[in-house]
Design an enzyme around this catalytic site. Structure first.
Site, PDB file in Angstrom:
ATOM      1  N   GLU A  52       0.827  -1.206   0.000  1.00  0.00           N
ATOM      2  CA  GLU A  52       0.000   0.000   0.000  1.00  0.00           C
ATOM      3  C   GLU A  52       0.863   1.258   0.000  1.00  0.00           C
ATOM      4  O   GLU A  52       0.528   2.249  -0.635  1.00  0.00           O
ATOM      5  CB  GLU A  52      -0.910   0.022   1.230  1.00  0.00           C
ATOM      6  CG  GLU A  52      -1.943  -1.073   1.262  1.00  0.00           C
ATOM      7  CD  GLU A  52      -2.755  -1.025   2.531  1.00  0.00           C
ATOM      8  OE1 GLU A  52      -3.891  -0.540   2.466  1.00  0.00           O
ATOM      9  OE2 GLU A  52      -2.240  -1.480   3.585  1.00  0.00           O
ATOM     10  N   TYR A 108     -13.897  26.823   0.352  1.00  0.00           N
ATOM     11  CA  TYR A 108     -13.869  25.365   0.215  1.00  0.00           C
ATOM     12  C   TYR A 108     -12.830  24.893  -0.787  1.00  0.00           C
ATOM     13  O   TYR A 108     -12.353  23.774  -0.703  1.00  0.00           O
ATOM     14  CB  TYR A 108     -15.252  24.792  -0.092  1.00  0.00           C
ATOM     15  CG  TYR A 108     -16.022  25.491  -1.173  1.00  0.00           C
ATOM     16  CD1 TYR A 108     -15.763  25.246  -2.511  1.00  0.00           C
ATOM     17  CD2 TYR A 108     -17.023  26.390  -0.847  1.00  0.00           C
ATOM     18  CE1 TYR A 108     -16.477  25.889  -3.504  1.00  0.00           C
ATOM     19  CE2 TYR A 108     -17.744  27.033  -1.834  1.00  0.00           C
ATOM     20  CZ  TYR A 108     -17.472  26.784  -3.169  1.00  0.00           C
ATOM     21  OH  TYR A 108     -18.176  27.424  -4.144  1.00  0.00           O
ATOM     22  N   GLU A 124      -7.395   6.094  10.366  1.00  0.00           N
ATOM     23  CA  GLU A 124      -7.820   6.843  11.539  1.00  0.00           C
ATOM     24  C   GLU A 124      -6.866   8.010  11.806  1.00  0.00           C
ATOM     25  O   GLU A 124      -7.303   9.120  12.117  1.00  0.00           O
ATOM     26  CB  GLU A 124      -7.876   5.931  12.780  1.00  0.00           C
ATOM     27  CG  GLU A 124      -8.952   4.869  12.732  1.00  0.00           C
ATOM     28  CD  GLU A 124      -8.533   3.565  12.053  1.00  0.00           C
ATOM     29  OE1 GLU A 124      -9.240   2.567  12.255  1.00  0.00           O
ATOM     30  OE2 GLU A 124      -7.523   3.539  11.311  1.00  0.00           O
ATOM     31  N   LYS A 182     -11.613   4.596   1.905  1.00  0.00           N
ATOM     32  CA  LYS A 182     -10.514   3.834   1.309  1.00  0.00           C
ATOM     33  C   LYS A 182     -11.131   2.665   0.528  1.00  0.00           C
ATOM     34  O   LYS A 182     -11.139   1.519   0.979  1.00  0.00           O
ATOM     35  CB  LYS A 182      -9.571   3.340   2.414  1.00  0.00           C
ATOM     36  CG  LYS A 182      -8.305   2.682   1.923  1.00  0.00           C
ATOM     37  CD  LYS A 182      -7.421   2.314   3.113  1.00  0.00           C
ATOM     38  CE  LYS A 182      -6.169   1.610   2.672  1.00  0.00           C
ATOM     39  NZ  LYS A 182      -5.325   1.222   3.812  1.00  0.00           N
TER      40      LYS A 182
END
Length: 121
Positions: free
Chosen positions: A21, A53, A73, A98
């Site tokens: 990953e 934004y 997290e 994800k």
């Protein structure tokens, strides 16, 4: 409290527990709802009196493309803290998706959500 919602900010990042990953990367998507007060912005009609934004999206991109992390997290927390530090918000709710996580069963998405208030900082 008024809200600005930005949905589906997509960036390739190199986060995950597995070495693969961190080497090949994968897409991450972020949804964020920012709680603020629109009164001053609506009276002035000036972007300087609200949360831009486009700048939030760029900051999200910068955090995702930054240092590699093991956990989404931690990624969610880092994004939340960066946004709260830079923009005048009362609170935010942020979800990191994800969808290409290395899971051996069929799934459509994995995500984590954090809610942070300025008074908690």
């Amino acid at each position: 409290m008024d809200r600005i919602t930005l949905t589906g900010v997509g960036v390739v990042g190199y986060h995950g527990v597995l070495d693969s990953e961190k080497q090949s990367g994968q897409p991450f998507f972020v949804d964020i709802t920012m709680f603020t007060d629109f009164q001053r912005a609506s009276e002035s009609d000036d972007v300087e009196n609200t949360v831009n934004y486009a700048e939030v999206a760029e900051l999200i991109r910068d955090v995702i493309t930054g240092d590699s992390l093991d956990l989404i997290e931690t990624l969610a927390e880092n994004i939340a803290q960066a946004v709260l530090a830079r923009f005048p918000l009362e609170a935010l709710e942020l979800t990191v998706h994800k969808p290409k996580a290395p899971i051996e069963v069929t799934f459509s998405d994995v995500s984590v959500t954090v809610f942070r208030e300025r008074k908690c900082l």
